[in-house]
Design a protein around this motif. Structure first.
Motif, PDB file in Angstrom:
ATOM      1  N   GLU A 198       4.364   0.643  -5.631  1.00 54.17           N
ATOM      2  CA  GLU A 198       5.101   0.833  -4.386  1.00 54.17           C
ATOM      3  C   GLU A 198       6.106  -0.291  -4.194  1.00 54.17           C
ATOM      4  OE1 GLU A 198       4.878   3.393  -2.328  1.00 54.17           O
ATOM      5  OE2 GLU A 198       3.208   4.389  -3.357  1.00 54.17           O
ATOM      6  N   THR A 227       0.848  -1.191   0.000  1.00 51.07           N
ATOM      7  CA  THR A 227       0.000   0.000   0.000  1.00 51.07           C
ATOM      8  C   THR A 227       0.884   1.241   0.000  1.00 51.07           C
ATOM      9  OG1 THR A 227      -0.051   0.128   2.404  1.00 51.07           O
ATOM     10  CG2 THR A 227      -1.737  -1.243   1.353  1.00 51.07           C
ATOM     11  N   LYS A 228       0.249   2.398  -0.088  1.00 51.66           N
ATOM     12  CA  LYS A 228       1.018   3.648  -0.077  1.00 51.66           C
ATOM     13  C   LYS A 228       1.711   3.889   1.263  1.00 51.66           C
ATOM     14  CE  LYS A 228      -1.407   6.124  -3.758  1.00 51.66           C
ATOM     15  NZ  LYS A 228      -0.237   6.046  -4.667  1.00 51.66           N
ATOM     16  N   ASP A 229       1.226   3.255   2.337  1.00 51.88           N
ATOM     17  CA  ASP A 229       1.930   3.384   3.624  1.00 51.88           C
ATOM     18  C   ASP A 229       2.895   2.229   3.856  1.00 51.88           C
ATOM     19  OD1 ASP A 229       0.252   1.297   4.240  1.00 51.88           O
ATOM     20  OD2 ASP A 229      -0.814   2.343   5.856  1.00 51.88           O
ATOM     21  N   ASN A 230       3.176   1.467   2.776  1.00 44.98           N
ATOM     22  CA  ASN A 230       4.246   0.465   2.761  1.00 44.98           C
ATOM     23  C   ASN A 230       3.942  -0.799   3.552  1.00 44.98           C
ATOM     24  OD1 ASN A 230       7.766   0.166   2.954  1.00 44.98           O
ATOM     25  ND2 ASN A 230       6.620   0.616   1.099  1.00 44.98           N
ATOM     26  N   GLU A 262      -0.644  -0.959  -6.375  1.00 48.74           N
ATOM     27  CA  GLU A 262       0.040   0.327  -6.319  1.00 48.74           C
ATOM     28  C   GLU A 262       1.464   0.174  -6.837  1.00 48.74           C
ATOM     29  OE1 GLU A 262      -1.336   3.100  -5.540  1.00 48.74           O
ATOM     30  OE2 GLU A 262      -3.181   2.499  -4.518  1.00 48.74           O
TER      31      GLU A 262
END
Length: 285
Positions: free
Chosen positions: A266, A14-17, A264
């Motif tokens: 990422e 995710t965008k928060d890793n 994503e």
């Protein structure tokens, strides 16, 4: 069991890793529908070195549950410390997996005898089928054919090798000398057409994450010796396959999957997303 196309699954973030399990489920569904023959969890393409011990086990359990026995499932268990290999073996739900993919010990640069003893220890610790993984571009150490064939002869559960040296002469020696029960698989998506022609039986693929249907069709045609159709698909895919590795793996495949809306874009450091120039090449392709 380990012929045709295996897919080395990515680990979406995710965008928060954190691990994006919804995206992982979408990718598993896509590659299954695309025709892959078996799944590989926790390989190089999964960014496994950046996952914590707990995350590795969680990812493996998620893939097993989501796959629900539809396809054979191989788990990557590799270490430069042989005891670490055994510790991981004891922690994973081995009763639920079909086999093990085990990379040559890296960094330590063991001798051929050291490689033999390392894989002997693994083979004696489990009854699961083992696929050796030779990728000297990453590990520095090359598992030579004599060592591979010695292991295949001495241990019935060492059943295959993922050969990613890129050395066609070495590949031919393995195919020519391997016992009938031993399978030589490719680890190079851009070489599988030629390698099928010399007798290799399949591939563990990065490209099958994002180009499953056409890539699996190409491999099937090649293994059936339907070379005209296999060659047509190979050249349709070749530029896109090369882009996957232009800035390292899984940088390219993560961006290709992002373009398809499956995950994503990422990665975890020290890997970084595709450059703007590579992104433009993918969009053009």
């Amino acid at each position: 069991m380990f012929e045709g196309t295996g897919v080395a699954l990515v680990t979406p973030f995710t965008k928060d890793n954190t691990v994006d399990y919804s995206a992982l489920g979408r990718i598993i569904d896509a590659v299954t529908e695309g025709g892959v023959d078996f799944l590989v969890a926790l390989g190089t393409t999964a960014e496994t070195p950046t996952l914590t011990k707990a995350e590795k086990k969680e990812v493996l359990l998620y893939i097993l549950d989501h796959n629900a026995g539809k396809l054979p499932m191989v788990v990557g268990i590799g270490d430069y410390n042989t005891q670490g290999l055994l510790d991981t073996l004891a922690e994973y739900p081995m009763d639920r997996v079909a086999g093990i993919l085990s990379v040559a010990p890296y960094y330590n640069k063991p001798s051929q005898e050291g490689l033999y003893q390392h894989f002997k220890t693994l083979a004696q610790a489990t009854d699961k089928p083992i696929i050796l993984y030779n990728v000297p571009g990453r590990t520095v150490t090359n598992i030579l054919p004599d060592t591979v064939l010695r292991l295949a002869k001495d241990f019935k559960n060492i059943v295959a090798i993922k050969e990613a040296s890129g050395n066609m002469a070495q590949c031919m020696e393995l195919v020519a000398r391997a016992p009938e029960r031993f399978t030589v698989l490719s680890g190079d998506d851009n070489l599988i057409l030629a390698q099928a022609a010399i007798g290799m039986k399949g591939v563990i693929s990065v490209a099958a994450n994002c180009y499953a249907a056409s890539f699996c069709a190409m491999v099937k045609h090649a293994l059936r010796n339907e070379m005209n159709e296999a060659r047509r698909l190979h050249y349709e895919l070749l530029d896109r396959i090369n882009l996957l590795f232009a800035e390292g793996n899984p940088t390219g495949v993560k961006y290709a999957l992002h373009l398809q809306g499956l995950c994503e874009n990422e990665l975890r450091l020290p890997l970084v997303p595709a450059s703007e120039g590579l992104q433009q090449q993918f969009r053009n392709a």
